[in-house]
Scaffold this active site. Sequence first.
Site, PDB file in Angstrom:
ATOM      1  N   LYS A   1       6.552  -2.061   1.797  1.00 49.53           N
ATOM      2  CA  LYS A   1       5.385  -1.474   2.471  1.00 49.53           C
ATOM      3  C   LYS A   1       4.201  -2.438   2.348  1.00 49.53           C
ATOM      4  O   LYS A   1       3.250  -2.206   1.597  1.00 49.53           O
ATOM      5  CB  LYS A   1       5.073  -0.093   1.871  1.00 49.53           C
TER       6      LYS A   1
ATOM      7  N   GLU B   1      12.178   2.214  14.071  1.00 48.03           N
ATOM      8  CA  GLU B   1      11.329   3.314  13.591  1.00 48.03           C
ATOM      9  C   GLU B   1      10.042   3.307  14.403  1.00 48.03           C
ATOM     10  O   GLU B   1       9.857   2.463  15.280  1.00 48.03           O
ATOM     11  CB  GLU B   1      11.026   3.131  12.095  1.00 48.03           C
TER      12      GLU B   1
ATOM     13  N   TYR C   1       0.831  -1.206   0.000  1.00 42.67           N
ATOM     14  CA  TYR C   1       0.000   0.000   0.000  1.00 42.67           C
ATOM     15  C   TYR C   1       0.858   1.245   0.000  1.00 42.67           C
ATOM     16  O   TYR C   1       2.074   1.188   0.218  1.00 42.67           O
ATOM     17  CB  TYR C   1      -0.939   0.010   1.219  1.00 42.67           C
TER      18      TYR C   1
ATOM     19  N   LEU D   1      11.202   1.017   6.950  1.00 46.51           N
ATOM     20  CA  LEU D   1      10.606   1.522   5.720  1.00 46.51           C
ATOM     21  C   LEU D   1      11.328   2.808   5.340  1.00 46.51           C
ATOM     22  O   LEU D   1      11.522   3.685   6.186  1.00 46.51           O
ATOM     23  CB  LEU D   1       9.113   1.813   5.926  1.00 46.51           C
TER      24      LEU D   1
END
Length: 285
Positions: free
Chosen positions: A146, A179, A33, A204
């Site tokens: 992702k 993250e 996505y 990411l």
Amino acid sequence: MSRVSYVNGRYLPHDQAEIHIDDRGYQFGDGIYEVVTVINGKLADLEWHLDRLNYSLTEMGIPMPMSRAALKIVIRNMIRMNRITYGLVYFQITRGVMRRDHAYNALMTPQLVMTAKSMPKVRHQEMAAVKVITVPDQRWQRRDIKTLQLLPNCMAKTKAVEAGAYEAWMVDGDGFVTEGSSSNAWIVTAEGELITRPATFDILSGITRKAVIAMAEQRNLKIVERPFTPAEALEATEAFVTSATSLVTPVGELDGTRIGDGDSGPVANALRLAYYEFINRQAAE
Ligand code: PDD
């Protein structure tokens, strides 16, 4: 007109936008996505988002369901039909629909759905610092893709919300922050260096992160891409997170302890405004 969503070539009222129960995205999280922010009617860094979409699809072995040009037309139609001036566009591509079986074949028809929603304009202006907690990073080893498989991220974010925090920073087995559950993590050292983890398989590679690096370089700020620990973050003068939804959001507290003076700092504020203005200056999409 009420909210419109897109499903495989059709623009439908949102509550009638449905997919098949054998969609592999639904059964296995077998899809990818993107989320693109809309600022003053402009799609922030759309080309970079589409590049990352291609990367994710390639790594997963899923073909593009349509050309890049056609996808851009659908995105723009969605913004227009939903009258989005400030907000988000979400699109996901799954491998396709088949009778449930772990193994897939290469010849499936990818499924594309898209939604768009308005957000208050206020999120693009200067803002108060948020709270962050730390949690163990429980994800797989290809966090650069992702994918729709966001359960560890969802669990981390829920923990944050339950703790009255905005975000959870995930910490790897060596004690370093990877993250946020849906954002990249940054600190500013006493020497004025901006630290953020390098974009390897471990995180990411955020589009906002990339844009903020470019903006910081223009301001002659020193950027060091290396992992940092929560302890180091507590020594920092500032911290912030970046994402399409958060833009640049200052962090004032980590696990209940203040970072800097606990409020938004000059670096985060400057980068937030710079990013907003940069997008706002872009030619209308
Ligand atoms: N999330 N890291 C993770 C795990 C993310 O899910 C995201 C974005 C980011 C920041 O990437 P970008 O700057 O390209 O938005 C980093 C989106 C917004 C989401 O899942 O809603």
